[in-house]
Design a protein around this motif. Structure first.
Motif, PDB file in Angstrom:
ATOM      1  N   PHE A 127      43.127  49.846  53.018  1.00 42.73           N
ATOM      2  CA  PHE A 127      42.583  48.619  53.616  1.00 42.73           C
ATOM      3  C   PHE A 127      42.366  47.504  52.595  1.00 42.73           C
ATOM      4  O   PHE A 127      42.415  46.324  52.935  1.00 42.73           O
ATOM      5  CB  PHE A 127      41.301  48.881  54.414  1.00 42.73           C
ATOM      6  CG  PHE A 127      40.131  49.437  53.642  1.00 42.73           C
ATOM      7  CD1 PHE A 127      39.414  48.650  52.752  1.00 42.73           C
ATOM      8  CD2 PHE A 127      39.714  50.750  53.834  1.00 42.73           C
ATOM      9  CE1 PHE A 127      38.319  49.149  52.064  1.00 42.73           C
ATOM     10  CE2 PHE A 127      38.620  51.272  53.147  1.00 42.73           C
ATOM     11  CZ  PHE A 127      37.925  50.464  52.256  1.00 42.73           C
ATOM     12  N   SER A 128      42.119  47.846  51.329  1.00 41.18           N
ATOM     13  CA  SER A 128      41.798  46.797  50.357  1.00 41.18           C
ATOM     14  C   SER A 128      43.033  46.038  49.875  1.00 41.18           C
ATOM     15  O   SER A 128      42.957  44.826  49.623  1.00 41.18           O
ATOM     16  CB  SER A 128      41.054  47.389  49.158  1.00 41.18           C
ATOM     17  OG  SER A 128      41.838  48.342  48.478  1.00 41.18           O
ATOM     18  N   LEU A 129      44.179  46.693  49.764  1.00 40.17           N
ATOM     19  CA  LEU A 129      45.386  45.989  49.301  1.00 40.17           C
ATOM     20  C   LEU A 129      45.807  44.879  50.275  1.00 40.17           C
ATOM     21  O   LEU A 129      46.068  43.745  49.838  1.00 40.17           O
ATOM     22  CB  LEU A 129      46.525  46.983  49.070  1.00 40.17           C
ATOM     23  CG  LEU A 129      46.307  47.982  47.916  1.00 40.17           C
ATOM     24  CD1 LEU A 129      47.433  49.004  47.862  1.00 40.17           C
ATOM     25  CD2 LEU A 129      46.175  47.260  46.588  1.00 40.17           C
ATOM     26  N   PRO A 130      45.861  45.137  51.588  1.00 46.01           N
ATOM     27  CA  PRO A 130      46.168  44.038  52.517  1.00 46.01           C
ATOM     28  C   PRO A 130      45.111  42.923  52.493  1.00 46.01           C
ATOM     29  O   PRO A 130      45.456  41.743  52.631  1.00 46.01           O
ATOM     30  CB  PRO A 130      46.204  44.728  53.886  1.00 46.01           C
ATOM     31  CG  PRO A 130      46.514  46.152  53.588  1.00 46.01           C
ATOM     32  CD  PRO A 130      45.814  46.437  52.294  1.00 46.01           C
ATOM     33  N   ILE A 131      43.838  43.298  52.332  1.00 42.90           N
ATOM     34  CA  ILE A 131      42.789  42.270  52.246  1.00 42.90           C
ATOM     35  C   ILE A 131      43.046  41.353  51.062  1.00 42.90           C
ATOM     36  O   ILE A 131      42.998  40.117  51.186  1.00 42.90           O
ATOM     37  CB  ILE A 131      41.397  42.944  52.122  1.00 42.90           C
ATOM     38  CG1 ILE A 131      40.954  43.525  53.468  1.00 42.90           C
ATOM     39  CG2 ILE A 131      40.353  41.942  51.609  1.00 42.90           C
ATOM     40  CD1 ILE A 131      39.667  44.316  53.404  1.00 42.90           C
ATOM     41  N   LEU A 132      43.333  41.932  49.902  1.00 38.31           N
ATOM     42  CA  LEU A 132      43.563  41.136  48.699  1.00 38.31           C
ATOM     43  C   LEU A 132      44.782  40.232  48.834  1.00 38.31           C
ATOM     44  O   LEU A 132      44.825  39.135  48.265  1.00 38.31           O
ATOM     45  CB  LEU A 132      43.707  42.059  47.486  1.00 38.31           C
ATOM     46  CG  LEU A 132      42.413  42.769  47.051  1.00 38.31           C
ATOM     47  CD1 LEU A 132      42.718  43.875  46.050  1.00 38.31           C
ATOM     48  CD2 LEU A 132      41.421  41.768  46.467  1.00 38.31           C
ATOM     49  N   GLU A 133      45.779  40.694  49.587  1.00 36.97           N
ATOM     50  CA  GLU A 133      46.970  39.872  49.802  1.00 36.97           C
ATOM     51  C   GLU A 133      46.640  38.599  50.578  1.00 36.97           C
ATOM     52  O   GLU A 133      47.275  37.559  50.387  1.00 36.97           O
ATOM     53  CB  GLU A 133      48.031  40.669  50.578  1.00 36.97           C
ATOM     54  CG  GLU A 133      48.702  41.778  49.791  1.00 36.97           C
ATOM     55  CD  GLU A 133      49.615  41.240  48.698  1.00 36.97           C
ATOM     56  OE1 GLU A 133      50.465  40.392  48.991  1.00 36.97           O
ATOM     57  OE2 GLU A 133      49.451  41.660  47.545  1.00 36.97           O
ATOM     58  N   ARG A 134      45.629  38.661  51.447  1.00 40.60           N
ATOM     59  CA  ARG A 134      45.338  37.556  52.353  1.00 40.60           C
ATOM     60  C   ARG A 134      44.175  36.680  51.904  1.00 40.60           C
ATOM     61  O   ARG A 134      43.889  35.661  52.519  1.00 40.60           O
ATOM     62  CB  ARG A 134      45.051  38.122  53.748  1.00 40.60           C
ATOM     63  CG  ARG A 134      46.219  38.944  54.317  1.00 40.60           C
ATOM     64  CD  ARG A 134      45.858  39.576  55.642  1.00 40.60           C
ATOM     65  NE  ARG A 134      45.562  38.575  56.642  1.00 40.60           N
ATOM     66  CZ  ARG A 134      44.898  38.825  57.771  1.00 40.60           C
ATOM     67  NH1 ARG A 134      44.453  40.045  58.004  1.00 40.60           N
ATOM     68  NH2 ARG A 134      44.679  37.870  58.646  1.00 40.60           N
ATOM     69  N   ILE A 135      43.478  37.075  50.826  1.00 40.31           N
ATOM     70  CA  ILE A 135      42.347  36.286  50.328  1.00 40.31           C
ATOM     71  C   ILE A 135      42.831  34.952  49.762  1.00 40.31           C
ATOM     72  O   ILE A 135      43.830  34.893  49.052  1.00 40.31           O
ATOM     73  CB  ILE A 135      41.592  37.069  49.223  1.00 40.31           C
ATOM     74  CG1 ILE A 135      40.862  38.268  49.822  1.00 40.31           C
ATOM     75  CG2 ILE A 135      40.629  36.165  48.460  1.00 40.31           C
ATOM     76  CD1 ILE A 135      39.670  37.924  50.677  1.00 40.31           C
TER      77      ILE A 135
END
Length: 465
Positions: free
Chosen positions: A57-65
């Motif tokens: 879940f954290s890798l996609p979040i970081l992509e969109r920040i």
């Protein structure tokens, strides 16, 4: 199966960051969840702890920040302080961009300091429900630009009574946010929560081929009487002699009482439970990892924050009520290619639970009789022999030779060696008369053959979840 992170839709910068960290192949939960989350869809991820959910879940979040905005753009709720720290540290290592700030927020630390950090700007918050709700109620935490909400370890949130707080927090976040629930199991209450707060979620479920790792040796020791459980544990610890161990108990009171008993007997052990302050927990974890404490007596919930790669033993003081809890507990040993041992103390009244666990892990768990004094002393002599062999190869041996030469003028050399061994042997914690009496009263009038749990004829469908 996709073999590289670059094929999941992650940016080259993120892939390079993962490669530097030593991540080359994604886990099954990452393969399935990352593309879905990158598309902006809601997701229900069901997978056991240790399968790579945090990166999922954290890798996609970081992509969109958006690093240019200091507003809170992602909120991750965890059930414990320790897990909040662990998740925030993982995200910190994945972020690849120094302009992205990750902030853990939880009780036990100064709320004023956390308020200051939030006002300075943090795009990703990882927190426990109580502290997040407190900051929302104070008007400090503003979530109007939140794009992603993650509920991690949802089933543990339920077990700890945090679902009302979770509902209140979900009621304060924008309806346009993306929502992800991750849980090892899916109890009815969590299922109802997903129906209420997720929009057309995609369900990803990772089934482990083996419910428990093959590198974990699973055994049980028979507890003849419930009141003798502590005495049986002490003899098991003597016989197995774990280098490092977590001893799981049900309550904080049990943790305190058992720790006091073992410390009084001379063992290197400490307690870990919810009554400890955050600084006390962190200090104990440091001592445990540094091998200054050999064994930790912990409750299930508190132990969520204990992660030791070379943990040799997990001991269930009694049989866990759920099969999932058993698997989660024993999964703390046998990591990183190491072998581990999982021991359960089982009374006759708990035999049905053992059958259910055997069904779940799909293997037989032998139940051994209570260790005897003779077995313990034999084990101690084996250990002492090994220590003697190491000493004979060591550099310090020469400094003791003059003493041996002096004593050999009066005594036979074998008698001197036997006396030295006796002195070393006497340094082990004593098998007290009280302990012997407890065991003698508890021990059944049977021989010491292995007592095996009867195998059920059929595995129910519910046990193979």
């Amino acid at each position: 199966m996709t073999s590289l992170f670059s094929q999941l839709g992650l940016s080259q910068q993120r892939v390079q960051c993962l490669e530097k960290l030593g991540f080359s192949e994604p886990t099954p939960i990452q393969v399935q969840a990352i593309p879905i989350l990158l598309e902006g869809k809601d997701i229900i991820g069901q997978a056991q702890t240790g399968t790579g959910k945090t990166a999922a879940f954290s890798l996609p979040i970081l992509e969109r920040i958006d690093p240019k905005s200091k507003a809170v753009q992602a909120l991750i709720l965890t059930p414990t302080r320790e897990l909040a720290l662990q998740v925030s540290q993982s995200i910190q290592s994945f972020k690849a961009n120094p302009s992205i700030f990750v902030l853990p927020i939880y009780g036990g630390q100064s709320i004023d300091r956390q308020i200051t950090q939030i006002r300075r700007g943090a795009q990703v918050l990882v927190g426990t429900p109580g502290r997040v709700l407190d900051l929302l109620n104070r008007g400090v935490l503003v979530l109007d630009q939140l794009m992603c909400f993650v509920l991690d370890e949802a089933d543990e949130m339920l077990n700890m009574g945090f679902i009302p707080d979770v509902r209140l927090i979900l009621g304060r976040v924008p309806e346009t946010r993306q929502t992800a629930f991750f849980s090892a199991t899916m109890p009815p209450e969590i299922y109802r929560l997903t129906k209420q707060f997720l929009k057309d979620p995609v369900t990803v479920s990772i089934k482990q081929a083996q419910a428990s790792p093959l590198q974990i040796r699973q055994i049980a020791y028979r507890v003849p009487r419930l009141s003798a459980r502590a005495a049986v544990l002490q003899t098991v610890l003597e016989l197995e002699d774990p280098d490092t161990a977590i001893i799981f108990v049900q309550t904080r009171r049990e943790a305190a009482d058992l720790t006091n008993r073992l410390q009084s007997a001379g063992y290197s052990v400490d307690e870990y439970h919810g009554d400890l302050s955050q600084s006390q927990r962190e200090r104990l974890l440091w001592r445990f990892r540094q091998k200054q404490v050999r064994w930790v007596v912990a409750t299930d919930i508190a132990a969520r924050g204990i992660h030791v790669d070379d943990l040799t033993h997990v001991i269930n003081y009694d049989v866990p009520d759920s099969q999932e809890s058993y698997v989660h507990r024993i999964g703390r040993t046998g990591r990183a290619g190491n072998e581990g041992v999982a021991i359960t103390l089982a009374h006759t009244s708990e035999r049905w639970k053992m059958r259910q666990i055997e069904n779940h892990v799909r293997q037989e768990i032998p139940v051994l009789p209570t260790p005897t004094r003779a077995q313990i002393e034999e084990r101690r002599l084996e250990k002492l022999t090994g220590e003697m062999r190491e000493a004979l190869m060591g550099e310090r041996l020469a400094s003791f030779l003059p003493m041996i030469s002096s004593l050999s003028e009066e005594y036979d050399i074998r008698a001197i060696a036997a006396a030295a061994l006796q002195m070393a042997f006497d340094h082990y914690p004593a098998i007290t008369t009280q302990l012997e009496e407890e065991l003698e009263t508890a021990r059944p009038i049977k021989n010491n053959k292995v007592i095996k749990v009867d195998r059920p004829q059929q595995v129910s469908s519910t046990s193979q979840r």
